[in-house]
Design a protein around this motif. Structure first.
Motif, mmCIF file in Angstrom:
data_model
loop_
_atom_site.group_PDB
_atom_site.id
_atom_site.type_symbol
_atom_site.label_atom_id
_atom_site.label_comp_id
_atom_site.label_asym_id
_atom_site.label_seq_id
_atom_site.Cartn_x
_atom_site.Cartn_y
_atom_site.Cartn_z
ATOM 1 N N HIS A 242 0.850 -1.197 0.000
ATOM 2 C CA HIS A 242 0.000 0.000 0.000
ATOM 3 C C HIS A 242 0.884 1.245 0.000
ATOM 4 C CE1 HIS A 242 -3.409 -2.601 0.695
ATOM 5 N NE2 HIS A 242 -2.781 -3.127 1.727
ATOM 6 N N CYS B 247 -11.673 4.809 -2.220
ATOM 7 C CA CYS B 247 -10.526 3.952 -2.578
ATOM 8 C C CYS B 247 -9.241 4.632 -2.115
ATOM 9 C CB CYS B 247 -10.481 3.693 -4.076
ATOM 10 S SG CYS B 247 -12.016 3.088 -4.804
ATOM 11 N N CYS B 248 -9.219 5.069 -0.849
ATOM 12 C CA CYS B 248 -8.172 5.982 -0.393
ATOM 13 C C CYS B 248 -6.817 5.327 -0.210
ATOM 14 C CB CYS B 248 -8.596 6.675 0.900
ATOM 15 S SG CYS B 248 -8.711 5.600 2.346
ATOM 16 N N GLY B 249 -6.758 3.995 -0.116
ATOM 17 C CA GLY B 249 -5.469 3.344 0.083
ATOM 18 C C GLY B 249 -4.808 3.842 1.355
ATOM 19 N N GLU C 78 -11.902 2.971 2.483
ATOM 20 C CA GLU C 78 -10.993 1.956 1.959
ATOM 21 C C GLU C 78 -11.515 0.561 2.303
ATOM 22 O OE1 GLU C 78 -8.353 -0.342 0.302
ATOM 23 O OE2 GLU C 78 -8.390 1.829 -0.073
ATOM 24 N N ALA D 204 -6.207 0.988 5.430
ATOM 25 C CA ALA D 204 -6.905 1.914 6.328
ATOM 26 C C ALA D 204 -6.124 2.125 7.619
ATOM 27 C CB ALA D 204 -8.306 1.388 6.628
#
Length: 237
Positions: free
Chosen positions: A18, A44-46, A67, A73
């Protein structure tokens, strides 16, 4: 192995699986242009590069990152805690294909750096987390646009990035869900090469008028472009 990278006045935690690329840096800068959003949601914040970029660039007062993968997360939560951002940054583990526990029509800004490869074109990987981040295994472009349309208030903005080959699909989906494309920008290695990325901002319920902004280039001749330096000087504040 986790490590911390500088981002503006903050440090952001990443891992081998990530992490983030220039796409996320460009999207945060693109979405931060113009008025500040009171409430933003990063889908989809990764590990949170776009969310963190919105905060330090002044693009949003508060951001909720959404996420699917708990490991990513957790990295963002750690980043928020260590930087004292608990009152401005929250993280939700959830699937954007379902009804998230977020109020519909409340967001001023939604951002998304979605998986780029369509499911049938995505390369399979033994690392399922990495494969899900790069290909549409867990969500599609339509899932992201549909979710953004539900979360945005009338007049709210969606900013996302994608590969140029998917521009027709993207514009069709935006209009299908009541989001009118208003700003479009391409990014390329230099002015002689085809773009690798486009960034688009769409307004919920907006009128039909599209502005195509100047090309972003990484290189200007043999040197990095002035805008590239400006982009990363902002990251290293």
């Amino acid at each position: 192995m986790e490590r911390k990278l500088p981002m503006g006045p903050y440090g952001i935690y990443v891992s081998e699986t990530h992490t983030f690329s220039m796409d996320a840096v460009l999207l945060a800068a693109f979405a931060s242009a113009g008025r500040q959003a009171a409430q933003a949601v990063d889908l989809c914040c990764g590990c949170g590069a776009v969310a963190l970029g919105l905060l330090f660039r002044g693009g949003a007062r508060t951001v909720t990152g959404v996420e699917l993968q708990p490991e990513a997360a957790a990295l963002l939560r750690r980043t928020g805690t260590e930087n004292g951002l608990e009152d401005r940054l929250s993280v939700l583990v959830g699937d954007i294909k379902t009804t998230l526990p977020l109020k519909a029509g409340a967001a001023d800004l939604v951002t998304c750096n979605p998986p780029f490869r369509e499911a049938h074109a995505a390369k399979h990987s033994a690392d399922r987390a990495r494969a899900a981040a790069r290909g549409e295994m867990a969500c599609t472009l339509e899932d992201a646009v549909r979710c953004a349309a539900r979360l945005l208030r009338q007049g709210g903005r969606l900013a996302l990035c994608q590969r140029p080959a998917r521009l027709p699909d993207c514009f069709q989906l935006l209009r299908q869900y009541g989001l009118e494309p208003k700003r479009l920008r391409f990014a390329a290695y230099d002015r002689h090469r085809q773009p690798w990325l486009f960034l688009v901002e769409a307004v919920k319920g907006g009128g039909r008028q599209l502005t195509v902004e100047p090309l972003f280039t990484v290189m200007d001749g043999q040197e990095h472009s002035a805008e590239y330096h400006a982009l990363y000087e902002g990251e290293r504040q």
